[in-house]
Design a protein around this motif. Sequence first.
Motif, PDB file in Angstrom:
ATOM      1  N   GLN A 167       0.927  -1.270   0.100  1.00 25.45           N
ATOM      2  CA  GLN A 167       0.034  -0.076  -0.009  1.00 25.45           C
ATOM      3  C   GLN A 167       0.996   1.364  -0.127  1.00 25.45           C
ATOM      4  OE1 GLN A 167      -0.523  -2.587   1.977  1.00 25.45           O
ATOM      5  NE2 GLN A 167      -2.580  -3.268   1.329  1.00 25.45           N
ATOM      6  N   GLU A 182       3.085   7.945  -0.854  1.00 25.12           N
ATOM      7  CA  GLU A 182       1.410   7.850  -1.045  1.00 25.12           C
ATOM      8  C   GLU A 182       0.938   6.527  -0.271  1.00 25.12           C
ATOM      9  OE1 GLU A 182       0.478   8.263  -5.132  1.00 25.12           O
ATOM     10  OE2 GLU A 182       0.756  10.363  -4.983  1.00 25.12           O
ATOM     11  N   SER A 184      -1.923   3.770  -0.035  1.00 26.19           N
ATOM     12  CA  SER A 184      -3.178   3.570  -0.724  1.00 26.19           C
ATOM     13  C   SER A 184      -4.188   2.630   0.477  1.00 26.19           C
ATOM     14  CB  SER A 184      -2.975   2.419  -1.743  1.00 26.19           C
ATOM     15  OG  SER A 184      -4.159   1.667  -2.105  1.00 26.19           O
ATOM     16  N   TYR A 186      -5.943   0.056  -0.234  1.00 24.91           N
ATOM     17  CA  TYR A 186      -6.702  -1.068  -0.553  1.00 24.91           C
ATOM     18  C   TYR A 186      -6.409  -2.308   0.499  1.00 24.91           C
ATOM     19  CZ  TYR A 186      -7.290  -4.765  -3.907  1.00 24.91           C
ATOM     20  OH  TYR A 186      -7.627  -6.013  -4.542  1.00 24.91           O
ATOM     21  N   MET A 191     -11.492  -0.802  -1.850  1.00 20.72           N
ATOM     22  CA  MET A 191     -10.853   0.229  -1.025  1.00 20.72           C
ATOM     23  C   MET A 191     -11.550   0.825   0.090  1.00 20.72           C
ATOM     24  SD  MET A 191      -8.201   0.779  -3.255  1.00 20.72           S
ATOM     25  CE  MET A 191      -7.931   2.327  -2.970  1.00 20.72           C
ATOM     26  N   SER A 196      -9.144   7.106  -2.862  1.00 17.83           N
ATOM     27  CA  SER A 196      -7.830   7.857  -3.141  1.00 17.83           C
ATOM     28  C   SER A 196      -6.626   7.926  -2.304  1.00 17.83           C
ATOM     29  CB  SER A 196      -8.261   9.724  -3.199  1.00 17.83           C
ATOM     30  OG  SER A 196      -9.385   9.736  -3.998  1.00 17.83           O
ATOM     31  N   PRO A 197      -5.732   7.699  -2.688  1.00 18.19           N
ATOM     32  CA  PRO A 197      -4.408   7.678  -1.691  1.00 18.19           C
ATOM     33  C   PRO A 197      -4.047   8.779  -1.062  1.00 18.19           C
ATOM     34  CG  PRO A 197      -3.773   7.795  -4.067  1.00 18.19           C
ATOM     35  CD  PRO A 197      -5.169   7.567  -4.039  1.00 18.19           C
TER      36      PRO A 197
END
Length: 456
Positions: A167, A182, A184, A186, A191, A196-197
């Motif tokens: 991530q 960044e 993530s 996920y 998500m 959005s990251p």
Amino acid sequence: METCSRASSSLCRLFLRALPKLFASSPGLLKTCQMDEPVHGTDLPQDILTHIFALLQTPDLVRAGAVCSSWRAAYTSMCITGHCRLNQTPCLLYTSESGSASAMGLYSLAEKKAYTLTLPEPPICRRHIIGSSYGWIVTVDEMSELHLVNPITGDQIALPSVTTIEQVTPVFDCSGAVHKYEYSWYTGKGMVADGSPSTFAPSELRNYLFYKAFLSSDPCSGDYFVVLIHNPHSQLSFARAGDDKWTWLPPHTYYEDCLFNDGLLYASTLSGEIHAFDLGAPVVEASIVLGRVKDYLLERIYIVQASSGELLQIWRSLVPPQGDEEDENDSDIEPELNDDSQLCNTFTINVHKVDLTSKDLVEISSLGQNVLFLGHNQSLFLSAEEYPQLKANHVYFTDDDFLYITWHKNNRRDIGVFDLGNNSSEEIVSPQLWSNWPTPLWLIPNPRRMSSACCK
């Protein structure tokens, strides 16, 4: 010649207490010690010193190694070969405002005495500490990079970069240095939030990413796994010694604690599920040992192996700060309030045996002559008969609530000894010796040293 008279009286008493146990366990050594002339303690053969040293707790072992050259040689040999006492009594590892930036305190439950250790750079007070196994701690520095550190020997091992976690993506500046990350959201199933990251400075990422870490064995063995529970939503990633990246284990989430047993990783979730993984397999998949056993997700969950070989699952209930109750969806998000006056305390602890036949839990009313250690450390099940300094049917605990310790760093930590007989707690020592951040944790001292080639 240096003689045993140079040793402290306390060490001499330790030797006198150790000798009967030594001769009882190794009768052949008695003949070796039958000499015509008196022998000073520093003149004892190295094998005799080694056998005696093997009976000592780590603080006493370190002191013995400082007495003279021959004792130092025996001590060094033991630390290199690993022939050190295995059943060390757990100690509380902590930082203190009165210590230096690279110093940690070690409070010995066996001696009821505090010691000061000096750790390698970067300064330990600037790191997060997310785990303790086999005498090593797992730390996260200001770049959110991870290291294994042995507080007793000062050995340090760099773990794979945080940028290799699924991530996390590094963002570089014009000079090629990591400028930010960044992150993530996920999980393997989908998500979190809007998908959005998020972007974090290097020192900020660790506040959101890392939950807890575990080792499969002593790193001195040269072959071991490191397992991370990390966000979003408390997933698993692992690395084997020598790996240059983390391997992600989607899609399961909300893991709370891990245990290595018979070559398998067992991981317990907030809902009481237990999954097993063979990390050495070509394809690592989860097998279900125990299904969901509860719906509400407020307790801390731990998994440990009893001396009988059975798996135990422990539920630790907390009284959360008012207005700061958490649910299954908020373990990755900073609370709206960072009120350092709020307190979060252990309220009840319930112990369950995992019945693998019925695939259910059976509550246990007492640990008998046994003891538990819970917190950011590897969960421990010990016998009070082998550790007479410990209190039977008690649980020694430290803070490990992710939101509380991460976002209320100045709060007094929830540390104590819980009596399972009457559901009451008492302090380890008063007044407290430790700073509230990094949060203290339990450590079984490990004086075994690694070769310099294995450490960075």
